[in-house]
Design a protein around this motif. Sequence first.
Motif, PDB file in Angstrom:
ATOM      1  N   GLU A  30    -101.324 -31.275 -29.082  1.00 41.69           N
ATOM      2  CA  GLU A  30    -103.105 -31.364 -29.036  1.00 41.69           C
ATOM      3  C   GLU A  30    -103.527 -32.660 -28.910  1.00 41.69           C
ATOM      4  O   GLU A  30    -104.661 -32.308 -28.411  1.00 41.69           O
ATOM      5  CB  GLU A  30    -102.990 -30.770 -30.636  1.00 41.69           C
ATOM      6  CG  GLU A  30    -103.102 -29.229 -30.934  1.00 41.69           C
ATOM      7  CD  GLU A  30    -104.403 -28.376 -30.536  1.00 41.69           C
ATOM      8  OE1 GLU A  30    -103.982 -27.680 -29.465  1.00 41.69           O
ATOM      9  OE2 GLU A  30    -105.053 -28.554 -31.130  1.00 41.69           O
ATOM     10  N   TYR A  31    -103.177 -33.701 -29.108  1.00 45.59           N
ATOM     11  CA  TYR A  31    -103.870 -34.684 -29.135  1.00 45.59           C
ATOM     12  C   TYR A  31    -104.300 -35.040 -27.509  1.00 45.59           C
ATOM     13  O   TYR A  31    -105.116 -35.913 -27.051  1.00 45.59           O
ATOM     14  CB  TYR A  31    -103.147 -36.119 -29.646  1.00 45.59           C
ATOM     15  CG  TYR A  31    -101.835 -36.559 -29.074  1.00 45.59           C
ATOM     16  CD1 TYR A  31    -101.833 -37.119 -27.980  1.00 45.59           C
ATOM     17  CD2 TYR A  31    -100.508 -35.999 -29.687  1.00 45.59           C
ATOM     18  CE1 TYR A  31    -101.007 -37.803 -27.449  1.00 45.59           C
ATOM     19  CE2 TYR A  31     -99.730 -36.684 -28.830  1.00 45.59           C
ATOM     20  CZ  TYR A  31     -99.657 -37.578 -27.725  1.00 45.59           C
ATOM     21  OH  TYR A  31     -98.432 -37.751 -27.184  1.00 45.59           O
ATOM     22  N   THR A  38    -107.411 -33.239 -26.955  1.00 43.51           N
ATOM     23  CA  THR A  38    -108.292 -34.162 -27.784  1.00 43.51           C
ATOM     24  C   THR A  38    -108.863 -35.350 -26.580  1.00 43.51           C
ATOM     25  O   THR A  38    -110.011 -35.458 -26.548  1.00 43.51           O
ATOM     26  CB  THR A  38    -107.787 -34.900 -29.039  1.00 43.51           C
ATOM     27  OG1 THR A  38    -107.390 -33.971 -29.587  1.00 43.51           O
ATOM     28  CG2 THR A  38    -108.971 -35.762 -29.532  1.00 43.51           C
ATOM     29  N   GLY A  60    -101.956 -43.712 -20.744  1.00 34.74           N
ATOM     30  CA  GLY A  60    -102.511 -44.184 -21.961  1.00 34.74           C
ATOM     31  C   GLY A  60    -102.206 -43.495 -23.176  1.00 34.74           C
ATOM     32  O   GLY A  60    -102.192 -44.075 -24.283  1.00 34.74           O
ATOM     33  N   HIS A  61    -101.876 -42.013 -23.118  1.00 29.74           N
ATOM     34  CA  HIS A  61    -102.051 -41.139 -24.336  1.00 29.74           C
ATOM     35  C   HIS A  61    -100.605 -40.909 -24.340  1.00 29.74           C
ATOM     36  O   HIS A  61     -99.690 -41.040 -25.365  1.00 29.74           O
ATOM     37  CB  HIS A  61    -102.937 -40.112 -24.308  1.00 29.74           C
ATOM     38  CG  HIS A  61    -104.165 -40.603 -24.772  1.00 29.74           C
ATOM     39  ND1 HIS A  61    -104.542 -40.594 -26.100  1.00 29.74           N
ATOM     40  CD2 HIS A  61    -105.183 -41.020 -24.262  1.00 29.74           C
ATOM     41  CE1 HIS A  61    -105.725 -41.089 -26.320  1.00 29.74           C
ATOM     42  NE2 HIS A  61    -106.352 -41.313 -25.073  1.00 29.74           N
ATOM     43  N   ALA A  62    -100.129 -39.974 -23.522  1.00 31.70           N
ATOM     44  CA  ALA A  62     -98.848 -39.049 -23.471  1.00 31.70           C
ATOM     45  C   ALA A  62     -97.506 -40.216 -23.279  1.00 31.70           C
ATOM     46  O   ALA A  62     -96.587 -39.974 -23.939  1.00 31.70           O
ATOM     47  CB  ALA A  62     -98.766 -38.100 -22.429  1.00 31.70           C
ATOM     48  N   LYS A  88     -97.196 -43.130 -24.332  1.00 35.98           N
ATOM     49  CA  LYS A  88     -97.117 -44.240 -25.383  1.00 35.98           C
ATOM     50  C   LYS A  88     -95.897 -43.782 -26.369  1.00 35.98           C
ATOM     51  O   LYS A  88     -95.292 -44.483 -26.786  1.00 35.98           O
ATOM     52  CB  LYS A  88     -98.473 -44.428 -26.222  1.00 35.98           C
ATOM     53  CG  LYS A  88     -99.158 -45.627 -25.411  1.00 35.98           C
ATOM     54  CD  LYS A  88    -100.486 -45.998 -26.046  1.00 35.98           C
ATOM     55  CE  LYS A  88    -101.180 -47.031 -25.362  1.00 35.98           C
ATOM     56  NZ  LYS A  88    -102.462 -47.234 -25.937  1.00 35.98           N
ATOM     57  N   PRO A  89     -96.105 -42.527 -26.949  1.00 38.68           N
ATOM     58  CA  PRO A  89     -95.365 -42.103 -27.958  1.00 38.68           C
ATOM     59  C   PRO A  89     -93.586 -42.005 -27.134  1.00 38.68           C
ATOM     60  O   PRO A  89     -92.647 -42.190 -27.915  1.00 38.68           O
ATOM     61  CB  PRO A  89     -95.759 -40.649 -28.348  1.00 38.68           C
ATOM     62  CG  PRO A  89     -97.050 -40.625 -28.024  1.00 38.68           C
ATOM     63  CD  PRO A  89     -96.901 -41.520 -26.758  1.00 38.68           C
ATOM     64  N   ARG A 111     -92.348 -44.021 -25.345  1.00 40.86           N
ATOM     65  CA  ARG A 111     -91.606 -45.162 -25.116  1.00 40.86           C
ATOM     66  C   ARG A 111     -90.232 -45.449 -26.064  1.00 40.86           C
ATOM     67  O   ARG A 111     -89.453 -46.114 -25.566  1.00 40.86           O
ATOM     68  CB  ARG A 111     -92.694 -46.408 -25.350  1.00 40.86           C
ATOM     69  CG  ARG A 111     -93.577 -46.348 -24.292  1.00 40.86           C
ATOM     70  CD  ARG A 111     -94.680 -47.586 -24.491  1.00 40.86           C
ATOM     71  NE  ARG A 111     -95.169 -47.421 -25.884  1.00 40.86           N
ATOM     72  CZ  ARG A 111     -96.219 -48.074 -26.261  1.00 40.86           C
ATOM     73  NH1 ARG A 111     -96.595 -49.244 -25.502  1.00 40.86           N
ATOM     74  NH2 ARG A 111     -96.667 -47.715 -27.323  1.00 40.86           N
ATOM     75  N   PRO A 153     -95.618 -47.282 -34.716  1.00 43.22           N
ATOM     76  CA  PRO A 153     -96.227 -47.731 -35.914  1.00 43.22           C
ATOM     77  C   PRO A 153     -95.824 -46.746 -37.262  1.00 43.22           C
ATOM     78  O   PRO A 153     -95.630 -47.404 -38.162  1.00 43.22           O
ATOM     79  CB  PRO A 153     -97.687 -47.384 -35.935  1.00 43.22           C
ATOM     80  CG  PRO A 153     -97.827 -46.326 -34.918  1.00 43.22           C
ATOM     81  CD  PRO A 153     -96.777 -46.679 -33.883  1.00 43.22           C
ATOM     82  N   ARG A 154     -95.146 -45.696 -36.725  1.00 42.07           N
ATOM     83  CA  ARG A 154     -94.454 -44.634 -37.808  1.00 42.07           C
ATOM     84  C   ARG A 154     -93.115 -45.562 -38.305  1.00 42.07           C
ATOM     85  O   ARG A 154     -92.710 -44.973 -39.606  1.00 42.07           O
ATOM     86  CB  ARG A 154     -94.342 -43.287 -37.315  1.00 42.07           C
ATOM     87  CG  ARG A 154     -95.584 -42.607 -37.149  1.00 42.07           C
ATOM     88  CD  ARG A 154     -95.540 -41.500 -36.462  1.00 42.07           C
ATOM     89  NE  ARG A 154     -95.170 -41.716 -35.120  1.00 42.07           N
ATOM     90  CZ  ARG A 154     -94.946 -40.745 -34.035  1.00 42.07           C
ATOM     91  NH1 ARG A 154     -95.256 -39.569 -34.482  1.00 42.07           N
ATOM     92  NH2 ARG A 154     -94.787 -41.114 -32.764  1.00 42.07           N
ATOM     93  N   ARG A 177     -92.840 -48.559 -39.047  1.00 41.82           N
ATOM     94  CA  ARG A 177     -92.763 -49.837 -39.517  1.00 41.82           C
ATOM     95  C   ARG A 177     -92.640 -49.690 -41.002  1.00 41.82           C
ATOM     96  O   ARG A 177     -92.974 -48.815 -41.586  1.00 41.82           O
ATOM     97  CB  ARG A 177     -94.170 -50.491 -39.284  1.00 41.82           C
ATOM     98  CG  ARG A 177     -94.108 -51.311 -37.957  1.00 41.82           C
ATOM     99  CD  ARG A 177     -95.342 -51.873 -37.510  1.00 41.82           C
ATOM    100  NE  ARG A 177     -95.628 -51.556 -35.913  1.00 41.82           N
ATOM    101  CZ  ARG A 177     -96.783 -51.384 -35.238  1.00 41.82           C
ATOM    102  NH1 ARG A 177     -97.739 -51.238 -35.913  1.00 41.82           N
ATOM    103  NH2 ARG A 177     -96.790 -51.217 -33.999  1.00 41.82           N
TER     104      ARG A 177
END
Lengths: 349, 278
Positions: free
Chosen positions: A248-249, A252, A266-268, A270-271, A273, A346-347, A349
């Motif tokens: 979904e994002y 967005t 920039g969006h898809a 990143k996660p 990596r 970040p999830r 950390r």
Amino acid sequence: MGLATEGLNLRRIGGSIRGLGGFAVVTALTFLGLLAVTFFIGRVVPIDPVLAVVGDRATQAQYDAARVAMGLDRPLVVQFFSYVGEVLRGDLGQSITTNRPVAEDLARVFPATLEMATLGILIGVLLGVPTGVWAASHQGSWIDQVIRVFALMGYSVPAFWLGLVGLAVFYAGLGWVAGPGRLDIFYEGLVPTRTGLMLVDSALVGDWQVFFNALDHLALPATILGFFSLAYIARMTRSFMLDQLGQEYITTARVKGVPEWRVIWGHAFKPIRVPLITVIGLSYAGLLEGSVMIETVFSWPGIGNYLTQALLNADMNAVLGATLVIGSVFILINKISDVLYRVLDPRSR
Amino acid sequence: MTAPLLEIDNLRVSFPTHTGRVEVVKGLSFTLGRERLGIVGESGSGKSMTGRAILRLVRSPGRQVADRMVFDGIDLQAQSERAMRALRGARISMIMQDPKFSLNPVMTVGAQIAEALRVQERLPHRAVRARVLEMLEAVRIHNPERVARLYPHEVSGGMGQRVMIAMMLIPRPDLLIADEPTSALDVSVQAQVLDLIDELVRENGMGLILISHDLGLVSRYCDRIVVMNAGEVVESCVASELNNATHPYTRGLIAAQPRMEETRDELPVLDRSAWSGT
């Protein structure tokens, strides 16, 4: 605010130290387990290391003397712990194949593999990741199909075959690259060995002729290794990306008016990596084990070749030493991946 | 009444299946001023696809066509993808359903809001930051500096949806589409979020399309209501007139709503034979 941040930093540092202590214990246990398994397997294989040393025409007395000299008459557990003790002092024992200390042998063969594997993984990552992203963002197009066939080839073509065909075409046929070995005979021994990496050693003393000759020799085997990791990395990247592009994002971001290339990178991207680091790390570790096929075809004096020779000769000190090196590589790469996860997600950390 | 903000005539959205193309929106038409329009319907009635089609975000292999789709004098169907990107966010924006999935998990909340502004306007870093904090305050976030640094997994659903609203309103669009903005939220925060949307839409004189399956909610927050079923509009009326609706589907939905004071043992089931098609 300043104080609060400092408190947070101190706590982080404290956590890191505890983390480091835990890491040391886990690493030590892993190594001990690795050594134990390798050691006991080495002792139960039906190859007689004593026979390998004295030859099959030795008398029984000579045989027994050698056996005692090698310490093989002691109980296995005693042998194991005395070996661990030696390893802790930095002594990996003598190789019965090369008649040199195993540590010295490894210092010679591992850099050869490291150099080739590093170049290979660089090719694999620099080409494989964009290829996979591209295939995913053009899913179903003819380009996607071509990339998929190409990636499938990387799965199904045997390495030695690709190596031989590569040599026949690009070395014997077209003469574009140098042949087997790390350097032409003429250049051997010209630069002092510091790191054992030809490219680095020659660059350090500024001998560019040797540098380019080494690169010439590396080009073909590294490209072939690179092709295999490229195929794997591209396939995984494609599937990770497809997964993210359906989220979904992503919609967005498009609603916000973000340009498509930025939606993708920039969006898809990143996660993905984090899982990509696992894939790349494991590929790299796999390459650092040394590809026996490629090393054999290209007469490359790497750790894969060394380990295989040692195994065939029941040269247990060499086998154990090489296993230790490969184990350290895996542990190190896992640890680096762990650190990168925490930086990138970040999830976690 | 001035010129309408959005005019849609005969909008059709279809997707291919192995038995041929299936239309999920079948000839939808409506006109919207700077008012609040509610689109109601059950799951699969095509209401969400309508929202996406207005932004021209129906992804391949889906296809959208319309006789007329004009936003503020701009023919949306004649725009290039680049021109559409300049409209998206800046002039027409959309609040998505569930902040758990509709916010990028690895970007801070502040960065995501800032991006919505930055893709539309070139502004100095400080100005962007100031606008982001201002916008977070406008959606009733009391500690904007701290929240801007959080990641989506660190905020609650209600707060996530307020972040979503901030992100979609920061470029000051003229039309806001809210696609089930509260169905993923706890009942206790649903009203807060809707009140907030309502207030911001009124303050800025925007048009609002509120997509929902909740008849009561839509009639409370909207001026006009369109009821959709199986890709078609079955009823279109002023919100206050909803109880006088004539179409059997709408009547069925109204009858199926539970009431505080009632003593019915069972709610009536929709009698689908009362109207054609499904």
